[in-house]
Design a protein around this motif. Structure first.
Motif, PDB file in Angstrom:
ATOM      1  N   ALA A   1       0.855  -1.147  -0.044  1.00  0.00           N
ATOM      2  CA  ALA A   1       0.044  -0.010   0.133  1.00  0.00           C
ATOM      3  C   ALA A   1       0.786   1.469  -0.126  1.00  0.00           C
ATOM      4  N   ASP A   2       0.461   2.406  -0.602  1.00  0.00           N
ATOM      5  CA  ASP A   2       0.981   3.615  -0.535  1.00  0.00           C
ATOM      6  C   ASP A   2       0.577   4.439   0.692  1.00  0.00           C
ATOM      7  N   GLY A   3      -0.575   4.028   1.188  1.00  0.00           N
ATOM      8  CA  GLY A   3      -1.113   4.650   2.581  1.00  0.00           C
ATOM      9  C   GLY A   3      -0.841   3.662   3.575  1.00  0.00           C
ATOM     10  N   ILE A   4      -1.662   3.723   4.871  1.00  0.00           N
ATOM     11  CA  ILE A   4      -1.527   3.264   5.967  1.00  0.00           C
ATOM     12  C   ILE A   4      -2.013   2.039   5.971  1.00  0.00           C
ATOM     13  N   VAL A   5      -1.664   0.937   6.549  1.00  0.00           N
ATOM     14  CA  VAL A   5      -2.141  -0.321   6.579  1.00  0.00           C
ATOM     15  C   VAL A   5      -2.667  -0.839   8.178  1.00  0.00           C
ATOM     16  N   ASP A   6      -3.895  -1.109   8.242  1.00  0.00           N
ATOM     17  CA  ASP A   6      -4.296  -1.445   9.728  1.00  0.00           C
ATOM     18  C   ASP A   6      -5.228  -2.499   9.706  1.00  0.00           C
ATOM     19  N   GLY A   7      -5.734  -2.559  10.948  1.00  0.00           N
ATOM     20  CA  GLY A   7      -6.793  -3.767  11.162  1.00  0.00           C
ATOM     21  C   GLY A   7      -6.285  -5.120  11.745  1.00  0.00           C
ATOM     22  N   THR A   8      -7.150  -5.914  12.470  1.00  0.00           N
ATOM     23  CA  THR A   8      -6.919  -6.972  13.374  1.00  0.00           C
ATOM     24  C   THR A   8      -6.968  -8.250  12.708  1.00  0.00           C
ATOM     25  N   GLY A   9      -7.173  -8.216  11.292  1.00  0.00           N
ATOM     26  CA  GLY A   9      -7.250  -9.462  10.397  1.00  0.00           C
ATOM     27  C   GLY A   9      -6.020 -10.105  10.431  1.00  0.00           C
ATOM     28  N   THR A  10      -6.020 -11.250   9.527  1.00  0.00           N
ATOM     29  CA  THR A  10      -4.939 -12.027   9.169  1.00  0.00           C
ATOM     30  C   THR A  10      -4.199 -11.522   7.826  1.00  0.00           C
ATOM     31  N   ILE A  11      -2.987 -11.395   7.827  1.00  0.00           N
ATOM     32  CA  ILE A  11      -2.295 -11.060   6.512  1.00  0.00           C
ATOM     33  C   ILE A  11      -1.169 -12.232   6.452  1.00  0.00           C
TER      34      ILE A  11
END
Length: 427
Positions: A392-402
């Motif tokens: 991503a060029d921006g912010i990456v967040d969240g509580t999921g699975t990557i």
């Protein structure tokens, strides 16, 4: 398949001596006739032992899901004292797209594996021609190679894909000819094509042929058309069966258990409810699909068109010139690409990648799954699952699975650093 290791290098001075003496220069690999452009044109025979450009093609390329990122070939610079520049690999088929090599150079003895993307809506086998071009400061080498691409998607598509429809329409032997039709028909059998200059409405009728109107077309009440239906204006299809495709100059509405043997095109907006298509959908405006629909091909909205998909199976890719406003409780068999935001809601599954370009955020909600990667020009929020990493060029967040590349600070990554994974190839 492991790359084959090449032999020793050949200096640029030795290469030019061969040119001056009328000698032949080689490009490695077999079964091709190639050319070099230098101070004067001359032919180039294949000679693996003394090749200036080593080429190892990884054939066959086999995939079981689409789209798939694959290694295509390996290039090696066998000049002893010259850099190779202006590298380019192109194909003659939409099935295989090659990554951009813009700005890539090869130093003497250096190797480079060239990758790409195979995108198929159905199982297929094709021989694809590769055109390979490289340069030194004085020579340009161009050659072609072939690679077999095998897509076996039986296990790589959503349930219900591919869609196979075989539609026939039987009319009474005494049915009047289509040339006799000048307007609306109800409870009739027609043999042959129908062409009218204005609007036409067909109710509870069977037509063994095509239907074409300069104006609007309406099909309803269990009507059956064996061929295609074309409208210069708007088209409405309710509880009807069409053996081939639909083409509307204006807006298109298809609903109420309608079955279309092929795909559909609309110059305006498209609304689909509880319908089955054997092919894909293309609209100049917005596309909305919902309520237990199945689309046998790709879905593509116009330059600023938006896409909404609910309770639907799409066997191919989804593209919106604008935003993908919502994908809810649906399966998408290919990539999801958009010029704006992409919102994946509860029980949305994307079998390919999710890409936004030139702008757009991506939201992967709870119970949503992306089997490929997410590549966003904006922010990414993952509360579901992304199996192929996030760029991503921006912010990456969240509580999921990557799985794979995870830029979230909580996972040890650096979010918002412009780490976009396109690499110029749109994969």
């Amino acid at each position: 398949m492991a790359p084959r290791r090449g032999g020793g290098g050949l200096s640029r001075r030795a290469a030019l001596a061969l040119i001056g003496g009328g000698g032949l220069l080689g490009i490695s690999s077999t079964g091709a006739f190639d050319q070099v452009q230098g101070q004067r044109p001359f032919d180039l025979s294949v000679n693996d032992d003394n090749a200036l450009l080593g080429i190892e093609v990884f054939s066959p390329i086999e995939i079981s899901s689409s789209p798939a990122t694959v290694d295509i070939l390996e290039l090696q610079n066998r000049f002893a004292d010259s850099e190779l520049t202006n590298l380019s690999v192109s194909t003659d088929s939409d099935l295989l797209a090659v990554e951009s090599l813009s700005g890539v150079t090869l130093q003497p003895t250096e190797k480079r594996t060239v990758s790409g993307t195979v995108s198929a809506d159905e199982s297929t086998t094709q021989e694809v021609t590769l055109t390979i071009t490289v340069s030194t400061d004085t020579e340009q080498i161009e050659t072609t190679r072939t690679v077999d691409v095998v897509a076996d998607l039986a296990d790589g598509l959503p349930e219900g894909c591919p869609v196979s429809l075989n539609i026939t329409v039987d009319v009474d032997d005494s049915a009047p000819d289509g040339d006799s039709v000048t307007g609306d028909i109800t409870n009739e059998d027609i043999s042959g094509d129908i062409t009218v200059s204005g609007d036409i409405e067909i109710k509870n009728s069977r037509v063994d042929g095509n239907v074409t109107a300069d104006g609007d077309v309406t099909l309803s009440n269990n009507s059956e058309i064996s061929g295609s239906v074309t409208a210069g204006g708007n088209m409405t299809v309710k509880k009807a069966t069409v053996g081939n495709g639909l083409d509307a100059g204006g807006n298109l509405t298809v609903e109420t258990n309608s079955i279309i043997g092929n795909g559909a095109n609309a110059g305006g907006n498209m609304s689909i409810k509880k319908a089955t298509f054997g092919g894909g959908l293309v609209a100049g405006g917005d596309i909305t699909i919902e309520t237990q629909s199945t689309i046998g091909g790709a879905v593509e909205a116009g330059d600023n068109g938006e896409v909404t998909i609910k309770q639907t199976t799409v066997c191919g890719a989804v593209h919106a010139g604008g935003a993908v406003k919502e994908i809810l409780n649906s399966n998408i068999g290919g990539n999801v690409t958009a010029g704006g935001d992409v919102n994946l809601k509860n029980k949305a599954t994307v079998f390919g990648n999710v890409i936004t370009d030139p702008e757009g955020d991506v939201d992967v909600s709870n119970n949503a799954v992306v089997k490929g990667k997410v590549d966003a020009s904006g922010d990414v929020t993952v509360n579901g699952t992304v199996e192929g990493g996030v760029f991503a060029d921006g912010i990456v967040d969240g509580t999921g699975t990557i799985n794979g590349n995870d830029p979230r600070p909580s996972s040890g990554g650096t979010s918002g650093n412009g780490n976009n994974g396109n690499n110029g190839n749109g994969n």
